[in-house]
Write a protein that holds these residues in place. Structure first.
Motif, PDB file in Angstrom:
ATOM      1  N   ASN A 196       0.839  -1.165  -0.211  1.00 20.86           N
ATOM      2  CA  ASN A 196      -0.026   0.230   0.014  1.00 20.86           C
ATOM      3  C   ASN A 196       0.860   1.345   0.122  1.00 20.86           C
ATOM      4  OD1 ASN A 196      -2.737  -0.102  -0.542  1.00 20.86           O
ATOM      5  ND2 ASN A 196      -3.156  -0.846   1.300  1.00 20.86           N
ATOM      6  N   SER A 197       2.347   1.162   0.139  1.00 17.46           N
ATOM      7  CA  SER A 197       3.059   2.271   0.281  1.00 17.46           C
ATOM      8  C   SER A 197       2.980   2.850  -1.338  1.00 17.46           C
ATOM      9  CB  SER A 197       4.483   2.053   0.633  1.00 17.46           C
ATOM     10  OG  SER A 197       5.028   1.275  -0.555  1.00 17.46           O
ATOM     11  N   LYS A 198       3.452   3.933  -1.505  1.00 16.53           N
ATOM     12  CA  LYS A 198       3.324   4.782  -2.888  1.00 16.53           C
ATOM     13  C   LYS A 198       4.316   3.905  -3.947  1.00 16.53           C
ATOM     14  CE  LYS A 198       4.805   8.982  -5.078  1.00 16.53           C
ATOM     15  NZ  LYS A 198       5.843  10.047  -5.035  1.00 16.53           N
ATOM     16  N   ASN A 199       5.542   3.508  -3.624  1.00 13.97           N
ATOM     17  CA  ASN A 199       6.517   2.618  -4.280  1.00 13.97           C
ATOM     18  C   ASN A 199       6.034   1.216  -4.403  1.00 13.97           C
ATOM     19  OD1 ASN A 199       8.693   4.521  -4.684  1.00 13.97           O
ATOM     20  ND2 ASN A 199       9.340   4.354  -2.599  1.00 13.97           N
ATOM     21  N   PHE A 200       5.158   0.641  -3.523  1.00 11.90           N
ATOM     22  CA  PHE A 200       4.802  -0.467  -3.829  1.00 11.90           C
ATOM     23  C   PHE A 200       3.826  -0.666  -5.062  1.00 11.90           C
ATOM     24  CE2 PHE A 200       1.225  -3.637  -3.664  1.00 11.90           C
ATOM     25  CZ  PHE A 200       1.966  -4.786  -3.228  1.00 11.90           C
ATOM     26  N   TRP A 201       3.054   0.509  -5.109  1.00  9.74           N
ATOM     27  CA  TRP A 201       2.096   0.521  -6.283  1.00  9.74           C
ATOM     28  C   TRP A 201       2.490   0.902  -7.798  1.00  9.74           C
ATOM     29  CZ3 TRP A 201      -1.998  -2.290  -5.928  1.00  9.74           C
ATOM     30  CH2 TRP A 201      -2.610  -2.515  -4.652  1.00  9.74           C
ATOM     31  N   MET A 202       3.707   1.885  -7.304  1.00 10.06           N
ATOM     32  CA  MET A 202       4.199   2.266  -8.588  1.00 10.06           C
ATOM     33  C   MET A 202       5.149   0.999  -9.206  1.00 10.06           C
ATOM     34  SD  MET A 202       7.059   5.351  -9.036  1.00 10.06           S
ATOM     35  CE  MET A 202       8.392   4.572  -8.406  1.00 10.06           C
ATOM     36  N   HIS A 203       5.806   0.443  -8.275  1.00 11.51           N
ATOM     37  CA  HIS A 203       6.550  -0.779  -8.979  1.00 11.51           C
ATOM     38  C   HIS A 203       5.820  -1.706  -9.270  1.00 11.51           C
ATOM     39  CE1 HIS A 203      10.787   0.344  -8.464  1.00 11.51           C
ATOM     40  NE2 HIS A 203      10.014   1.257  -7.380  1.00 11.51           N
ATOM     41  N   LEU A 204       4.553  -2.137  -8.886  1.00 12.43           N
ATOM     42  CA  LEU A 204       3.647  -3.353  -9.167  1.00 12.43           C
ATOM     43  C   LEU A 204       3.076  -2.803 -10.484  1.00 12.43           C
ATOM     44  CD1 LEU A 204       2.350  -5.828  -8.515  1.00 12.43           C
ATOM     45  CD2 LEU A 204       0.535  -4.602  -7.265  1.00 12.43           C
ATOM     46  N   PHE A 205       2.747  -1.663 -10.692  1.00 12.21           N
ATOM     47  CA  PHE A 205       2.173  -0.955 -12.010  1.00 12.21           C
ATOM     48  C   PHE A 205       3.361  -1.097 -13.272  1.00 12.21           C
ATOM     49  CE2 PHE A 205       1.722   2.934 -14.897  1.00 12.21           C
ATOM     50  CZ  PHE A 205       0.487   2.579 -15.233  1.00 12.21           C
ATOM     51  N   LEU A 206       4.654  -0.843 -12.728  1.00 12.46           N
ATOM     52  CA  LEU A 206       5.447  -1.237 -13.608  1.00 12.46           C
ATOM     53  C   LEU A 206       6.244  -2.415 -13.912  1.00 12.46           C
ATOM     54  CD1 LEU A 206       7.324   2.213 -12.680  1.00 12.46           C
ATOM     55  CD2 LEU A 206       6.196   1.880 -14.846  1.00 12.46           C
ATOM     56  N   LEU A 207       5.535  -3.402 -13.295  1.00 17.68           N
ATOM     57  CA  LEU A 207       5.980  -4.832 -13.445  1.00 17.68           C
ATOM     58  C   LEU A 207       6.388  -5.118 -14.957  1.00 17.68           C
ATOM     59  CD1 LEU A 207       6.675  -7.429 -11.927  1.00 17.68           C
ATOM     60  CD2 LEU A 207       4.552  -7.902 -12.078  1.00 17.68           C
ATOM     61  N   PRO A 208       5.548  -4.679 -16.076  1.00 18.64           N
ATOM     62  CA  PRO A 208       5.615  -5.105 -17.345  1.00 18.64           C
ATOM     63  C   PRO A 208       7.001  -4.559 -17.954  1.00 18.64           C
ATOM     64  CG  PRO A 208       3.519  -4.433 -17.123  1.00 18.64           C
ATOM     65  CD  PRO A 208       4.119  -4.284 -15.807  1.00 18.64           C
ATOM     66  N   VAL A 209       7.618  -3.342 -17.222  1.00 19.51           N
ATOM     67  CA  VAL A 209       8.680  -2.527 -17.644  1.00 19.51           C
ATOM     68  C   VAL A 209       9.629  -3.583 -17.071  1.00 19.51           C
ATOM     69  CG1 VAL A 209      10.205  -0.451 -17.375  1.00 19.51           C
ATOM     70  CG2 VAL A 209       7.689  -0.392 -17.729  1.00 19.51           C
ATOM     71  N   ASP A 210       9.870  -3.868 -16.006  1.00 22.50           N
ATOM     72  CA  ASP A 210      10.921  -4.822 -15.293  1.00 22.50           C
ATOM     73  C   ASP A 210      11.097  -6.087 -16.133  1.00 22.50           C
ATOM     74  OD1 ASP A 210      11.290  -3.428 -13.070  1.00 22.50           O
ATOM     75  OD2 ASP A 210      10.167  -4.866 -11.558  1.00 22.50           O
ATOM     76  N   ILE A 211       9.872  -6.842 -16.817  1.00 21.29           N
ATOM     77  CA  ILE A 211      10.072  -7.982 -17.594  1.00 21.29           C
ATOM     78  C   ILE A 211      10.849  -7.525 -18.978  1.00 21.29           C
ATOM     79  CG2 ILE A 211       8.678  -9.579 -18.750  1.00 21.29           C
ATOM     80  CD1 ILE A 211       6.947  -9.305 -16.215  1.00 21.29           C
ATOM     81  N   LEU A 212      10.239  -6.346 -19.549  1.00 28.59           N
ATOM     82  CA  LEU A 212      10.975  -6.079 -20.788  1.00 28.59           C
ATOM     83  C   LEU A 212      12.354  -5.607 -20.616  1.00 28.59           C
ATOM     84  CD1 LEU A 212      10.047  -5.464 -23.770  1.00 28.59           C
ATOM     85  CD2 LEU A 212       9.441  -3.032 -23.011  1.00 28.59           C
ATOM     86  N   ALA A 213      12.682  -5.031 -19.373  1.00 27.98           N
ATOM     87  CA  ALA A 213      14.103  -4.556 -19.240  1.00 27.98           C
ATOM     88  C   ALA A 213      15.010  -5.795 -19.224  1.00 27.98           C
ATOM     89  CB  ALA A 213      14.264  -3.868 -17.864  1.00 27.98           C
ATOM     90  N   ILE A 214      14.592  -6.838 -18.617  1.00 27.36           N
ATOM     91  CA  ILE A 214      15.280  -8.130 -18.797  1.00 27.36           C
ATOM     92  C   ILE A 214      15.636  -8.575 -19.931  1.00 27.36           C
ATOM     93  CG2 ILE A 214      15.562 -10.718 -17.983  1.00 27.36           C
ATOM     94  CD1 ILE A 214      13.160 -10.149 -15.860  1.00 27.36           C
ATOM     95  N   LEU A 215      14.645  -8.557 -20.854  1.00 23.09           N
ATOM     96  CA  LEU A 215      14.729  -8.924 -22.373  1.00 23.09           C
ATOM     97  C   LEU A 215      15.574  -7.923 -23.036  1.00 23.09           C
ATOM     98  CD1 LEU A 215      11.053  -9.835 -23.151  1.00 23.09           C
ATOM     99  CD2 LEU A 215      12.815 -11.581 -22.702  1.00 23.09           C
ATOM    100  N   LEU A 216      15.638  -6.812 -22.646  1.00 21.33           N
ATOM    101  CA  LEU A 216      16.488  -5.668 -23.435  1.00 21.33           C
ATOM    102  C   LEU A 216      17.845  -5.270 -22.795  1.00 21.33           C
ATOM    103  CD1 LEU A 216      13.750  -2.766 -24.218  1.00 21.33           C
ATOM    104  CD2 LEU A 216      14.564  -4.708 -25.919  1.00 21.33           C
ATOM    105  N   ARG A 217      18.053  -6.166 -21.717  1.00 15.70           N
ATOM    106  CA  ARG A 217      19.275  -6.025 -20.926  1.00 15.70           C
ATOM    107  C   ARG A 217      19.389  -4.395 -20.478  1.00 15.70           C
ATOM    108  NH1 ARG A 217      21.052  -9.743 -19.673  1.00 15.70           N
ATOM    109  NH2 ARG A 217      23.171  -8.885 -18.811  1.00 15.70           N
ATOM    110  N   LYS A 218      18.200  -3.629 -20.160  1.00 11.10           N
ATOM    111  CA  LYS A 218      18.421  -2.436 -19.706  1.00 11.10           C
ATOM    112  C   LYS A 218      17.886  -2.470 -18.198  1.00 11.10           C
ATOM    113  CE  LYS A 218      17.962   1.014 -22.141  1.00 11.10           C
ATOM    114  NZ  LYS A 218      17.902   2.082 -23.193  1.00 11.10           N
ATOM    115  N   GLU A 219      18.162  -3.186 -17.410  1.00  4.68           N
ATOM    116  CA  GLU A 219      17.967  -3.225 -15.877  1.00  4.68           C
ATOM    117  C   GLU A 219      18.203  -2.350 -15.067  1.00  4.68           C
ATOM    118  OE1 GLU A 219      16.956  -7.463 -14.614  1.00  4.68           O
ATOM    119  OE2 GLU A 219      18.475  -7.965 -15.929  1.00  4.68           O
ATOM    120  N   ILE A 220      17.986  -2.069 -13.950  1.00  7.88           N
ATOM    121  CA  ILE A 220      18.224  -0.864 -13.135  1.00  7.88           C
ATOM    122  C   ILE A 220      19.583  -0.649 -12.270  1.00  7.88           C
ATOM    123  CG2 ILE A 220      15.879  -0.195 -12.845  1.00  7.88           C
ATOM    124  CD1 ILE A 220      15.664  -1.111 -10.017  1.00  7.88           C
ATOM    125  N   TYR A 221      20.189  -1.853 -12.397  1.00  7.69           N
ATOM    126  CA  TYR A 221      21.580  -1.849 -11.514  1.00  7.69           C
ATOM    127  C   TYR A 221      22.738  -2.418 -12.264  1.00  7.69           C
ATOM    128  CZ  TYR A 221      18.483  -1.477  -7.315  1.00  7.69           C
ATOM    129  OH  TYR A 221      17.721  -0.820  -6.401  1.00  7.69           O
TER     130      TYR A 221
END
Ligand SMILES: [Zn+2]
Length: 303
Positions: free
Chosen positions: A271-296
């Motif tokens: 229920n925190s703001k970050n929780f909902w933001m990252h849940l909403f952006l889950l498809p971006v996380d998955i696409l980033a794995i495929l494109l090798r553009k992950e966040i770290y």
């Protein structure tokens, strides 16, 4: 929106000393910092090495930095996040052991935070040293086998060629002069020793999505680095600039890797703001794995 080339006399890249750069926008300024800092900063990307930094250069006093780094910096972690961090540290330490020419005797965690790395190092039989601006260690990391120094690395004056292994996770992006820090680390490292560097990847897909959102809102805010908002990143790395920083020292990169803790929303309280933001952006996380553009990004460097 077209990108502006910065006048040659105006900038000096803190990594490669090049004088040309591209303005990527204005940094966000937190309410806490708004009262005492100037408001004409830009986020610039060096045209030579790709490093992101703030222009004009930040010249805060020690007191001003302290005002920024108050207790709100260390956010509450969920149980999943805490467990995940220890699993990550153990996997990195296994790699460090394999890459190190010497048997690891002396280990240093620069920016040791709560001290999870120090605890794991003791379990492996390493002499465990930690340094951080302030002491945020959990009780388990305060036992007699652990040597802790409060302060900045250059002031600690560790002896030459002392450490076999140095661990620096989420620190380099907080430093105004990362190269001088890396040179100091090189000085205190034994020949054949190994350094771990972990930094955010500013050219991640997540940041590209943020840029689109900012543009839709009409903001001129840069999606890169966060110099005046927690977590106060004053420099930003990508797959070009992290090796560029290493090349200014006597270190050789043995591995450079793009990664992410998948399903990041589990890091945050439900229920925190970050929780909902990252849940909403889950498809971006998955696409980033495929494109090798992950966040770290992480690098293993050998002396
Ligand atoms: Zn540069």
């Amino acid at each position: 929106m077209s990108k502006t080339t910065v006048n040659e006399q105006n900038i000096t890249c803190p990594l490669c000393k090049n004088n040309r750069g591209i303005i990527t926008g204005k940094p966000e300024i937190s309410t806490a910092a708004y009262q005492f800092i100037r408001h004409d900063y830009s986020v610039v990307q060096c045209a030579n090495c790709g490093y992101y930094f703030v222009n004009p250069p930040i010249d805060f006093t020690g007191e001003e930095w302290q005002q920024l780094y108050n207790s709100s910096y260390f956010a509450e972690m969920t149980k999943w996040h805490q467990k995940q961090r220890i699993i990550d540290i153990q996997a990195r330490f296994t790699k460090l052991k394999n890459y190190c020419t010497n048997d690891i005797k002396n280990f240093l965690d620069v920016g040791c935070g709560e001290g999870w790395g120090l605890i794991e190092a003791v379990k492996l039989g390493w002499n465990s040293y930690g340094i951080d601006i302030s002491d945020n260690r959990v009780n388990e990391a305060k036992n007699g086998n652990i040597n802790f120094t409060p302060g900045n690395l250059p002031d600690a004056c560790y002896p030459d060629s002392f450490f076999d292994c140095i661990y620096m996770d989420s620190v380099l992006e907080h430093l105004i002069d990362p190269v001088s820090y890396l040179k100091e680390i090189n000085r205190i490292m034994k020949r054949g020793g190994i350094l771990y560097l972990g930094v955010p990847n500013e050219d991640s897909l997540f940041n590209n999505v943020k840029r689109i959102l900012y543009r839709l809102k009409g903001d001129k805010i840069s999606e890169k680095i966060k110099p005046f908002e927690t977590p106060y990143h004053v420099g930003g790395f990508n797959q070009t600039s992290l090796p560029a920083a290493a090349s200014k020292t006597d270190f050789k990169i043995v591995e450079l890797r793009n990664f992410a803790a998948h399903f990041e929303f589990r890091k945050y309280t439900i229920n925190s703001k970050n929780f909902w933001m990252h849940l909403f952006l889950l498809p971006v996380d998955i696409l980033a794995i495929l494109l090798r553009k992950e966040i770290y990004l992480e690098a293993y460097l050998k002396k």
